[in-house]
Design a protein around this motif. Structure first.
Motif, mmCIF file in Angstrom:
data_model
loop_
_atom_site.group_PDB
_atom_site.id
_atom_site.type_symbol
_atom_site.label_atom_id
_atom_site.label_comp_id
_atom_site.label_asym_id
_atom_site.label_seq_id
_atom_site.Cartn_x
_atom_site.Cartn_y
_atom_site.Cartn_z
ATOM 1 N N THR B 76 0.846 -1.197 0.000
ATOM 2 C CA THR B 76 0.000 0.000 0.000
ATOM 3 C C THR B 76 0.886 1.253 0.000
ATOM 4 O O THR B 76 0.663 2.194 -0.777
ATOM 5 C CB THR B 76 -0.934 -0.001 1.231
ATOM 6 O OG1 THR B 76 -1.645 -1.234 1.263
ATOM 7 C CG2 THR B 76 -1.924 1.144 1.185
ATOM 8 N N LYS B 77 1.898 1.231 0.849
ATOM 9 C CA LYS B 77 2.843 2.356 0.936
ATOM 10 C C LYS B 77 3.540 2.581 -0.411
ATOM 11 O O LYS B 77 3.684 3.716 -0.863
ATOM 12 C CB LYS B 77 3.871 2.031 2.023
ATOM 13 C CG LYS B 77 4.832 3.148 2.368
ATOM 14 C CD LYS B 77 5.476 2.906 3.746
ATOM 15 C CE LYS B 77 6.628 3.880 3.985
ATOM 16 N NZ LYS B 77 7.946 3.366 3.507
ATOM 17 N N ALA B 78 3.939 1.492 -1.044
ATOM 18 C CA ALA B 78 4.636 1.616 -2.333
ATOM 19 C C ALA B 78 3.712 2.257 -3.376
ATOM 20 O O ALA B 78 4.150 3.101 -4.173
ATOM 21 C CB ALA B 78 5.122 0.248 -2.804
ATOM 22 N N CYS B 79 2.432 1.902 -3.365
ATOM 23 C CA CYS B 79 1.483 2.505 -4.319
ATOM 24 C C CYS B 79 1.323 3.998 -4.052
ATOM 25 O O CYS B 79 1.310 4.810 -4.985
ATOM 26 C CB CYS B 79 0.115 1.810 -4.238
ATOM 27 S SG CYS B 79 0.130 0.146 -4.951
ATOM 28 N N VAL B 80 1.199 4.375 -2.790
ATOM 29 C CA VAL B 80 1.035 5.787 -2.441
ATOM 30 C C VAL B 80 2.279 6.579 -2.863
ATOM 31 O O VAL B 80 2.180 7.651 -3.470
ATOM 32 C CB VAL B 80 0.756 5.956 -0.928
ATOM 33 C CG1 VAL B 80 0.784 7.424 -0.522
ATOM 34 C CG2 VAL B 80 -0.587 5.315 -0.563
ATOM 35 N N GLU B 81 3.439 6.019 -2.600
ATOM 36 C CA GLU B 81 4.686 6.705 -2.975
ATOM 37 C C GLU B 81 4.806 6.860 -4.482
ATOM 38 O O GLU B 81 5.255 7.895 -4.974
ATOM 39 C CB GLU B 81 5.899 5.921 -2.453
ATOM 40 C CG GLU B 81 6.160 6.196 -0.992
ATOM 41 C CD GLU B 81 7.461 5.545 -0.517
ATOM 42 O OE1 GLU B 81 7.433 5.032 0.613
ATOM 43 O OE2 GLU B 81 8.467 5.543 -1.270
ATOM 44 N N ALA B 82 4.424 5.818 -5.201
ATOM 45 C CA ALA B 82 4.499 5.880 -6.666
ATOM 46 C C ALA B 82 3.644 7.037 -7.183
ATOM 47 O O ALA B 82 4.062 7.796 -8.061
ATOM 48 C CB ALA B 82 4.044 4.553 -7.274
ATOM 49 N N VAL B 83 2.456 7.194 -6.611
ATOM 50 C CA VAL B 83 1.566 8.272 -7.061
ATOM 51 C C VAL B 83 2.164 9.636 -6.718
ATOM 52 O O VAL B 83 2.138 10.570 -7.526
ATOM 53 C CB VAL B 83 0.150 8.110 -6.464
ATOM 54 C CG1 VAL B 83 -0.706 9.337 -6.754
ATOM 55 C CG2 VAL B 83 -0.505 6.850 -7.026
ATOM 56 N N LYS B 84 2.731 9.751 -5.519
ATOM 57 C CA LYS B 84 3.337 11.039 -5.125
ATOM 58 C C LYS B 84 4.468 11.410 -6.088
ATOM 59 O O LYS B 84 4.628 12.565 -6.465
ATOM 60 C CB LYS B 84 3.877 10.966 -3.691
ATOM 61 C CG LYS B 84 2.776 11.035 -2.632
ATOM 62 C CD LYS B 84 3.355 11.391 -1.269
ATOM 63 C CE LYS B 84 2.303 11.211 -0.162
ATOM 64 N NZ LYS B 84 1.028 11.908 -0.432
ATOM 65 N N LEU B 85 5.247 10.414 -6.485
ATOM 66 C CA LEU B 85 6.338 10.685 -7.431
ATOM 67 C C LEU B 85 5.787 11.057 -8.814
ATOM 68 O O LEU B 85 6.354 11.888 -9.519
ATOM 69 C CB LEU B 85 7.263 9.475 -7.542
ATOM 70 C CG LEU B 85 8.114 9.199 -6.293
ATOM 71 C CD1 LEU B 85 8.751 7.814 -6.372
ATOM 72 C CD2 LEU B 85 9.196 10.278 -6.129
ATOM 73 N N LEU B 86 4.660 10.460 -9.169
ATOM 74 C CA LEU B 86 4.075 10.735 -10.484
ATOM 75 C C LEU B 86 3.534 12.178 -10.569
ATOM 76 O O LEU B 86 3.467 12.754 -11.656
ATOM 77 C CB LEU B 86 2.955 9.724 -10.787
ATOM 78 C CG LEU B 86 2.463 9.688 -12.243
ATOM 79 C CD1 LEU B 86 3.557 9.170 -13.180
ATOM 80 C CD2 LEU B 86 1.218 8.804 -12.387
ATOM 81 N N GLU B 87 3.170 12.720 -9.408
ATOM 82 C CA GLU B 87 2.630 14.095 -9.390
ATOM 83 C C GLU B 87 3.595 15.093 -10.039
ATOM 84 O O GLU B 87 3.171 16.102 -10.585
ATOM 85 C CB GLU B 87 2.329 14.543 -7.951
ATOM 86 C CG GLU B 87 1.120 13.846 -7.345
ATOM 87 C CD GLU B 87 0.979 14.121 -5.841
ATOM 88 O OE1 GLU B 87 1.911 14.677 -5.230
ATOM 89 O OE2 GLU B 87 -0.073 13.739 -5.280
ATOM 90 N N ASP B 88 4.888 14.776 -9.969
ATOM 91 C CA ASP B 88 5.894 15.683 -10.541
ATOM 92 C C ASP B 88 6.234 15.356 -11.988
ATOM 93 O O ASP B 88 7.159 15.936 -12.553
ATOM 94 C CB ASP B 88 7.185 15.621 -9.712
ATOM 95 C CG ASP B 88 6.969 16.152 -8.309
ATOM 96 O OD1 ASP B 88 6.129 17.068 -8.160
ATOM 97 O OD2 ASP B 88 7.599 15.632 -7.374
ATOM 98 N N ARG B 89 5.530 14.412 -12.559
ATOM 99 C CA ARG B 89 5.826 14.021 -13.937
ATOM 100 C C ARG B 89 4.769 14.565 -14.893
ATOM 101 O O ARG B 89 4.004 15.466 -14.513
ATOM 102 C CB ARG B 89 5.885 12.483 -14.029
ATOM 103 C CG ARG B 89 6.889 11.859 -13.068
ATOM 104 C CD ARG B 89 8.321 12.206 -13.467
ATOM 105 N NE ARG B 89 9.284 11.572 -12.588
ATOM 106 C CZ ARG B 89 10.115 10.595 -12.970
ATOM 107 N NH1 ARG B 89 10.089 10.144 -14.220
ATOM 108 N NH2 ARG B 89 10.982 10.069 -12.110
ATOM 109 N N ASP B 90 4.715 13.968 -16.085
ATOM 110 C CA ASP B 90 3.802 14.463 -17.130
ATOM 111 C C ASP B 90 2.796 13.398 -17.524
ATOM 112 O O ASP B 90 2.907 12.796 -18.589
ATOM 113 C CB ASP B 90 4.632 14.872 -18.354
ATOM 114 C CG ASP B 90 5.578 16.005 -18.037
ATOM 115 O OD1 ASP B 90 5.073 17.107 -17.720
ATOM 116 O OD2 ASP B 90 6.798 15.790 -18.066
ATOM 117 N N ALA B 91 1.830 13.143 -16.678
ATOM 118 C CA ALA B 91 0.901 12.044 -16.944
ATOM 119 C C ALA B 91 -0.514 12.429 -16.557
ATOM 120 O O ALA B 91 -0.731 13.297 -15.706
ATOM 121 C CB ALA B 91 1.331 10.813 -16.156
#
Lengths: 210, 210
Positions: B76-91
């Motif tokens: 669950t933590k890994a999924c949340v972190e992945a989304v937080k990192l994606l916030e700074d990308r272009d998706a």
């Protein structure tokens, strides 16, 4: 006979490659389907031998009806003949398919969407005839259950003809199925194919996501 | 860069083998998930490079919640972190999952079941978080549409970790998808995996049953 520790309760069969086999062997494409009947009965026999309790065969689908008329007639005829031959065997047959469409063969109305019992009923055989995955799922909207609700979860899917996809085969029942792909075309069926798939299946652990 | 004639419009990603990778590398099973974040971003980059317009990542499922609590917390933590990192990308991100269950991470409520736009929105990324194929299909009964109705048909599914099954991954969207299996575990991701899958995909003809 080989001995296997893990016997799949329910096998899905995708008998693909009839047309490619026909072309390779100097026939017209449509003639491949006729040559796909005998392999089905060979597989039926070996599945009973090895204690498989249920198998679902992919007959034809709504999508397949986009093919040219000669081919449509040929695969429909092959499905009807297969069922007539099965009447003399020992199987419990359930045909699932959309009978409201003209593409459903009238000869099979009497067996559609209910299980019928032939002989000693040694195996449950489900046969998808004029099947359509969208029709199956949309039955949830209209009838609050799948059109294929009577077909249980599939453990192992064996597909002939080398393609690695479901092509709309029972999407709800296939969610946890392990896929085994055989490159040979279906009319080239050999019992070694079944045994290869069974050997491979021995090493697939079933976790159901846990 | 290699040049490919056929570019799948939508790729499904099943990033399996995190726990097996962890054990093989002397970690606790739960630690595998953390090592699965970086590969996701590597894959994200190469998919944009090659012109993939949409990808769906399998995060975790209702079935996965049967695992022990330490593992559940870790994935669950890994999924949340992945989304937080994606916030700074272009998706353009769409999270699909059952938010009525306690297993859905509250940090992700704001992104659930609607598409949000980050940066230049170069790719649609769908992320299945606390996804459940039965919940998805049963939405047809209750809402007359899939819970995942906003996710289109998938052309190519790539699964890491050697298992040849869907494990409940988007049954309706996967009906025509071609499957490519990579034996390496997901945290061992290498761009060569993606390129292998793309090379293989060049020779899959799309017939949609016709």
């Amino acid at each position: 006979m080989e001995s296997f520790k893990r016997i799949p309760a329910h096998i899905g069969i995708i008998p693909d490659g009839n047309r490619r086999w026909a072309e390779q062997n100097g026939f017209q494409k449509k003639d491949g389907y006729q040559h796909g009947i005998w392999p089905g009965f060979e597989l039926y026999k070996i599945m009973i031998q090895y204690g498989i309790k249920e198998a679902t065969f992919y007959g034809f689908t709504k999508d397949n009806n986009k093919r040219e008329m000669k081919q449509r007639e040929a695969f429909t005829k092959a499905c009807v003949e297969a069922v007539k031959l099965l009447e003399d065997r020992d199987a419990n047959l359930l045909i699932i398919g959309n009978t409201d469409s003209k593409a459903f063969p009238p000869e099979l109305y009497k067996y559609a969407n209910k299980r019928v019992h032939f002989g000693r009923g040694l195996i449950n055989i489900n046969f998808l005839v004029n099947y359509d995955w969208e029709w199956d799922l949309n039955s949830l909207i209209n009838n609050k259950r799948l059109a294929s609700y009577d077909i249980p979860r599939i453990d192992l899917i064996i597909r002939w003809g080398g393609r690695r996809r479901l092509s709309g085969f029972l999407p709800a029942q296939s969610v946890y199925a392990d896929f085994y792909i055989i490159d040979d075309y279906w009319p080239s069926y050999n019992e070694r194919h079944f045994l290869e798939a069974m050997r491979w299946y021995q090493n697939c652990d079933v976790t159901l996501g846990g």
